[in-house]
Scaffold this motif. Structure first.
Motif, PDB file in Angstrom:
ATOM      1  N   SER A  69       0.855  -1.173   0.000  1.00 20.49           N
ATOM      2  CA  SER A  69       0.000   0.000   0.000  1.00 20.49           C
ATOM      3  C   SER A  69       0.900   1.234   0.000  1.00 20.49           C
ATOM      4  O   SER A  69       2.047   1.194   0.461  1.00 20.49           O
ATOM      5  CB  SER A  69      -0.912  -0.007   1.223  1.00 20.49           C
ATOM      6  N   ASP A  70       0.377   2.319  -0.496  1.00 15.60           N
ATOM      7  CA  ASP A  70       1.158   3.562  -0.545  1.00 15.60           C
ATOM      8  C   ASP A  70       1.583   4.012   0.847  1.00 15.60           C
ATOM      9  O   ASP A  70       2.641   4.600   1.025  1.00 15.60           O
ATOM     10  CB  ASP A  70       0.347   4.666  -1.225  1.00 15.60           C
ATOM     11  N   SER A  71       0.759   3.717   1.830  1.00 16.69           N
ATOM     12  CA  SER A  71       1.029   4.196   3.186  1.00 16.69           C
ATOM     13  C   SER A  71       2.213   3.489   3.849  1.00 16.69           C
ATOM     14  O   SER A  71       2.779   4.018   4.806  1.00 16.69           O
ATOM     15  CB  SER A  71      -0.213   4.049   4.061  1.00 16.69           C
ATOM     16  N   VAL A  72       2.587   2.317   3.344  1.00 18.59           N
ATOM     17  CA  VAL A  72       3.695   1.584   3.974  1.00 18.59           C
ATOM     18  C   VAL A  72       4.880   1.390   3.042  1.00 18.59           C
ATOM     19  O   VAL A  72       5.937   0.918   3.479  1.00 18.59           O
ATOM     20  CB  VAL A  72       3.234   0.208   4.501  1.00 18.59           C
ATOM     21  N   LYS A  73       4.722   1.753   1.796  1.00 21.50           N
ATOM     22  CA  LYS A  73       5.786   1.543   0.811  1.00 21.50           C
ATOM     23  C   LYS A  73       7.066   2.258   1.259  1.00 21.50           C
ATOM     24  O   LYS A  73       7.042   3.421   1.656  1.00 21.50           O
ATOM     25  CB  LYS A  73       5.327   2.063  -0.551  1.00 21.50           C
ATOM     26  N   GLY A  74       8.160   1.542   1.189  1.00 17.78           N
ATOM     27  CA  GLY A  74       9.437   2.104   1.613  1.00 17.78           C
ATOM     28  C   GLY A  74       9.749   1.890   3.084  1.00 17.78           C
ATOM     29  O   GLY A  74      10.884   2.079   3.516  1.00 17.78           O
ATOM     30  N   ARG A  75       8.749   1.479   3.849  1.00 22.85           N
ATOM     31  CA  ARG A  75       8.944   1.246   5.292  1.00 22.85           C
ATOM     32  C   ARG A  75       8.764  -0.228   5.660  1.00 22.85           C
ATOM     33  O   ARG A  75       9.422  -0.709   6.581  1.00 22.85           O
ATOM     34  CB  ARG A  75       7.967   2.092   6.101  1.00 22.85           C
ATOM     35  N   PHE A  76       7.870  -0.909   4.965  1.00 24.87           N
ATOM     36  CA  PHE A  76       7.578  -2.307   5.259  1.00 24.87           C
ATOM     37  C   PHE A  76       8.147  -3.188   4.156  1.00 24.87           C
ATOM     38  O   PHE A  76       8.190  -2.801   2.988  1.00 24.87           O
ATOM     39  CB  PHE A  76       6.074  -2.546   5.338  1.00 24.87           C
ATOM     40  N   THR A  77       8.551  -4.396   4.538  1.00 27.12           N
ATOM     41  CA  THR A  77       9.046  -5.365   3.579  1.00 27.12           C
ATOM     42  C   THR A  77       8.439  -6.729   3.872  1.00 27.12           C
ATOM     43  O   THR A  77       8.551  -7.230   4.998  1.00 27.12           O
ATOM     44  CB  THR A  77      10.574  -5.478   3.634  1.00 27.12           C
ATOM     45  N   ILE A  78       7.807  -7.317   2.864  1.00 27.64           N
ATOM     46  CA  ILE A  78       7.254  -8.659   3.012  1.00 27.64           C
ATOM     47  C   ILE A  78       8.221  -9.654   2.384  1.00 27.64           C
ATOM     48  O   ILE A  78       8.826  -9.382   1.344  1.00 27.64           O
ATOM     49  CB  ILE A  78       5.847  -8.757   2.370  1.00 27.64           C
ATOM     50  N   SER A  79       8.373 -10.796   3.037  1.00 28.86           N
ATOM     51  CA  SER A  79       9.280 -11.809   2.515  1.00 28.86           C
ATOM     52  C   SER A  79       8.742 -13.195   2.856  1.00 28.86           C
ATOM     53  O   SER A  79       7.898 -13.345   3.747  1.00 28.86           O
ATOM     54  CB  SER A  79      10.686 -11.632   3.091  1.00 28.86           C
ATOM     55  N   ARG A  80       9.282 -14.170   2.151  1.00 29.68           N
ATOM     56  CA  ARG A  80       8.826 -15.546   2.348  1.00 29.68           C
ATOM     57  C   ARG A  80      10.021 -16.415   2.727  1.00 29.68           C
ATOM     58  O   ARG A  80      11.083 -16.309   2.115  1.00 29.68           O
ATOM     59  CB  ARG A  80       8.178 -16.051   1.055  1.00 29.68           C
ATOM     60  N   ASP A  81       9.843 -17.266   3.705  1.00 25.18           N
ATOM     61  CA  ASP A  81      10.869 -18.213   4.128  1.00 25.18           C
ATOM     62  C   ASP A  81      10.314 -19.617   3.897  1.00 25.18           C
ATOM     63  O   ASP A  81       9.552 -20.135   4.714  1.00 25.18           O
ATOM     64  CB  ASP A  81      11.227 -17.995   5.594  1.00 25.18           C
TER      65      ASP A  81
END
Length: 123
Positions: free
Chosen positions: A60-72
């Protein structure tokens, strides 16, 4: 598929938290997995998603650049690293999964949900 979210807590503005979503019942490979959040008196809103291939992520625009999603894959889980947290990030965070569907941004397109984990950011 059963999903178990964890990692929420209380943090000061500017701080970081890492949410985890552990899947059981099947591998996360081939599943599109997302994070949504719901604040007080608000509708559930999209935060981030990693598609079934693991190669594409959207925010979302509100979290872009601050949050990172990843898969393990080795742990069969999806993580959400949240940095530079703001008071407006305060909400219950939910992980969700689906094997197919249309818009990845709509909570209605997800078949499986974990319980919420609460994130509170103080100013």
């Amino acid at each position: 598929v059963q999903l178990q979210a964890s990692g929420g807590g209380l943090v000061q503005a500017g701080g970081s938290l890492r949410l985890s979503c552990a899947a059981s019942g099947r591998t996360v490979v081939g599943l599109t997995m997302g994070w949504f959040r719901q604040g007080p008196t608000k509708e559930r809103e999209f935060v981030a998603v990693i598609t079934w291939s693991g190669y594409r992520t959207y925010y979302s625009d509100s979290v872009k650049g601050r949050f990172t999603i990843s898969r393990d894959i080795s742990k069969n889980m999806v993580n959400l690293q949240m940095n530079t947290l703001k008071p407006e990030d305060t909400a219950d965070y939910y992980c969700a999964a689906r094997s197919s569907g249309s818009s990845v941004y709509s909570p209605n397109q997800y078949d499986y949900w974990g319980q919420g984990t609460q994130v509170t950011v103080s100013s």
